[in-house]
Design a protein around this motif. Structure first.
Motif, mmCIF file in Angstrom:
data_model
loop_
_atom_site.group_PDB
_atom_site.id
_atom_site.type_symbol
_atom_site.label_atom_id
_atom_site.label_comp_id
_atom_site.label_asym_id
_atom_site.label_seq_id
_atom_site.Cartn_x
_atom_site.Cartn_y
_atom_site.Cartn_z
ATOM 1 N N VAL A 259 -2.699 -10.866 5.294
ATOM 2 C CA VAL A 259 -2.506 -9.444 5.576
ATOM 3 C C VAL A 259 -1.361 -9.325 6.560
ATOM 4 N N ASP B 293 -5.731 -3.345 -3.873
ATOM 5 C CA ASP B 293 -5.957 -4.673 -3.282
ATOM 6 C C ASP B 293 -6.649 -5.572 -4.306
ATOM 7 N N SER C 43 2.451 -6.942 7.916
ATOM 8 C CA SER C 43 3.143 -5.657 7.974
ATOM 9 C C SER C 43 4.370 -5.648 7.077
ATOM 10 N N SER C 44 4.586 -4.524 6.389
ATOM 11 C CA SER C 44 5.804 -4.402 5.590
ATOM 12 C C SER C 44 6.968 -3.950 6.465
ATOM 13 N N SER D 75 1.478 3.663 2.109
ATOM 14 C CA SER D 75 2.382 4.007 3.207
ATOM 15 C C SER D 75 3.652 3.148 3.155
ATOM 16 N N SER D 76 3.552 1.971 2.578
ATOM 17 C CA SER D 76 4.718 1.082 2.498
ATOM 18 C C SER D 76 5.743 1.528 1.448
ATOM 19 N N THR E 212 0.851 -4.083 4.614
ATOM 20 C CA THR E 212 0.319 -2.784 4.994
ATOM 21 C C THR E 212 1.122 -2.251 6.179
ATOM 22 N N ASP E 213 0.617 -1.187 6.836
ATOM 23 C CA ASP E 213 1.406 -0.658 7.953
ATOM 24 C C ASP E 213 0.899 -1.149 9.306
ATOM 25 N N GLY F 275 0.817 -1.208 0.000
ATOM 26 C CA GLY F 275 0.000 0.000 0.000
ATOM 27 C C GLY F 275 0.850 1.258 0.000
ATOM 28 N N SER G 267 0.601 0.573 -4.738
ATOM 29 C CA SER G 267 -0.273 1.750 -4.754
ATOM 30 C C SER G 267 0.585 2.992 -4.951
ATOM 31 N N VAL H 152 -8.521 -2.367 6.608
ATOM 32 C CA VAL H 152 -7.280 -3.045 6.257
ATOM 33 C C VAL H 152 -7.320 -3.563 4.829
#
Ligand code: ASP
Ligand code: MG
Length: 399
Positions: free
Chosen positions: A228, A154, A230-231, A11-12, A173-174, A9, A41, A210
């Motif tokens: 799902v 997504d 976290s990066s 933020s990543s 995601t974050d 995403g 994204s 999410v």
């Protein structure tokens, strides 16, 4: 060797460091001997910034031009990520949505994928390249660029995983996964190991934020298991799939709220056949999405009908009911919220609803409407009570 789709995403990939962080995750996956397709994204708040730029020019931009504009955000990300991968010695090719074969219907700004022609992605994979695909975009029959609606990347990732029969579809995601409630607002939330598609769909539409709703629908349709995670923190995330292990005590998977709710009530309508059809037929013509509907028992040939809709649609609904339908007693409570508990386990257990009501009662919160489905119970309450309600219900059900 497996085929893995990894989606990151905004933020990543928001800046240089995050892009290299993503590149390392991707390169490690590829170096371990896997084929990798990456979907990204637009960086950070790029999409919002582009929307703001359009608003500087006009308040009424053409939908076609909006898509032309917004698609640019993802195109920046794919090029930068491919460069970073190449820097790390991992050969990568970036592809726009249309290069990757995404065909969509004509609905600019909210297009649906009609077909994915995977030849180009497959031939790049055969050359042992990592393929970096721009999420959120495709091409319609007119050869115009379209976008899939906010959060659409997504859906792009799930579509690729389905079309290529990928072994895994990872949504980075974050946050570390799907939680029992928003961990920033509620204490003692837990990360879920697993959740079903249906539960996730309910939570996604309730604003758990999410995963995009449509992506979960698509994953359910093609049975694409999603992970799902976290990066930023390499810990196991949450797996979304058709059937999950029945973990003892995990009747409820989450508590969520939707604060964009208005309740409209029409008083003293005729208690006779055709009344509901007249009301909801007119609302449907105006594309107003109605959620909960409640009807009182008749008295002296009259009854009351209440329903909920998004606050932004309440004004149109009121106008339709007063002007077109000529109802004179229509009232609107604009500042409501819906709090809900979701869990497939409640199908076979009793007492879940009463716990929820007890939590609200203890907090002195009045319930205006209640609705239930097989896996969800929702209460409409005052908006100002929403956060308090979610915490109280979460405490009651998860302590
Ligand atoms: N960049 C688009 C958005 O912000 C698509 C996405 O992030 O999935 O909505
Ligand atoms: Mg975004």
């Amino acid at each position: 060797m497996a085929l893995i789709v990894q989606k990151f995403g905004g933020s990543s990939v928001k800046d240089r460091d995050r892009i290299f962080n993503v590149a390392r995750i991707v390169a490690n996956t590829h170096n371990a001997g896997n084929d990798v397709v990456v979907v990204v994204s637009a960086q950070g708040d790029t999409t919002d910034d582009l929307i703001a730029k359009a608003a500087e020019i006009t308040h009424n931009p053409s939908a076609r031009e909006m898509d032309m504009l917004l698609a640019a955000g993802e195109e920046i990300s794919i090029a930068l990520l491919a460069m970073a991968l190449n820097e790390l010695g991992c050969h990568a090719t970036s592809l726009t949505g249309w290069q990757a074969g995404f065909r969509t219907d004509r609905a600019y700004t909210k297009a649906r994928i009609t077909k994915l022609e995977t030849e180009r992605i497959s031939s790049e994979l055969e050359r042992n390249r990592v393929v970096v695909v721009a999420g959120f975009q495709g091409l319609n029959k007119l050869d115009d660029i379209t976008t899939l609606g906010r959060g659409g990347s997504d859906t792009s990732a799930v579509a690729i995983a389905a079309a290529l029969h990928a072994d895994r579809c990872q949504i980075f995601t974050d946050v570390e996964g799907v939680y029992t409630a928003d961990p920033r607002k509620v204490r003692n939330t837990r990360k879920l190991d697993e959740i079903t598609f249906d539960e996730m769909l309910e939570l996604a539409s309730l604003g758990a934020q999410v995963l995009n709703n449509r992506s979960v629908e698509l994953a359910k349709k093609y049975n694409v298991e999603l992970e799902v995670l976290s990066s930023l923190n390499p810990v196991p995330g949450t797996v979304v799939k058709e059937v999950v292990k029945d973990v003892e005590g995990m009747l409820i998977k989450g508590v969520a709220k939707d604060t964009d709710v208005a309740v409209i009530t029409i008083l003293n309508v005729p208690d006779e056949p055709g009344t509901s059809f007249k009301i909801f037929g007119l609302l449907a013509q105006k594309n107003i999405n109605v959620d909960i509907i409640l009807q009182s028992t008749g008295r002296d040939g009259k009854k009351d009908i209440s329903f909920t809709c998004a606050e932004s649609e309440a004004e149109t609904a009121l106008r339709v009911l007063r002007e077109s339908a000529k109802f004179d007693q229509v009232i609107c409570d604009e500042t409501c919220a819906k709090v809900s508990i979701v869990g497939a386990g409640m199908q076979s257990h009793s007492g879940v609803a009463s716990k929820m009501f007890e939590a609200l009662s203890n907090s002195n919160i009045n319930i205006k409407m209640i609705s239930t489905s097989e896996i969800k119970i929702s209460c409409i309450i005052d908006r100002e009570d929403a956060d308090k309600a979610v915490s109280a219900i979460h405490d009651m059900l998860f302590e």
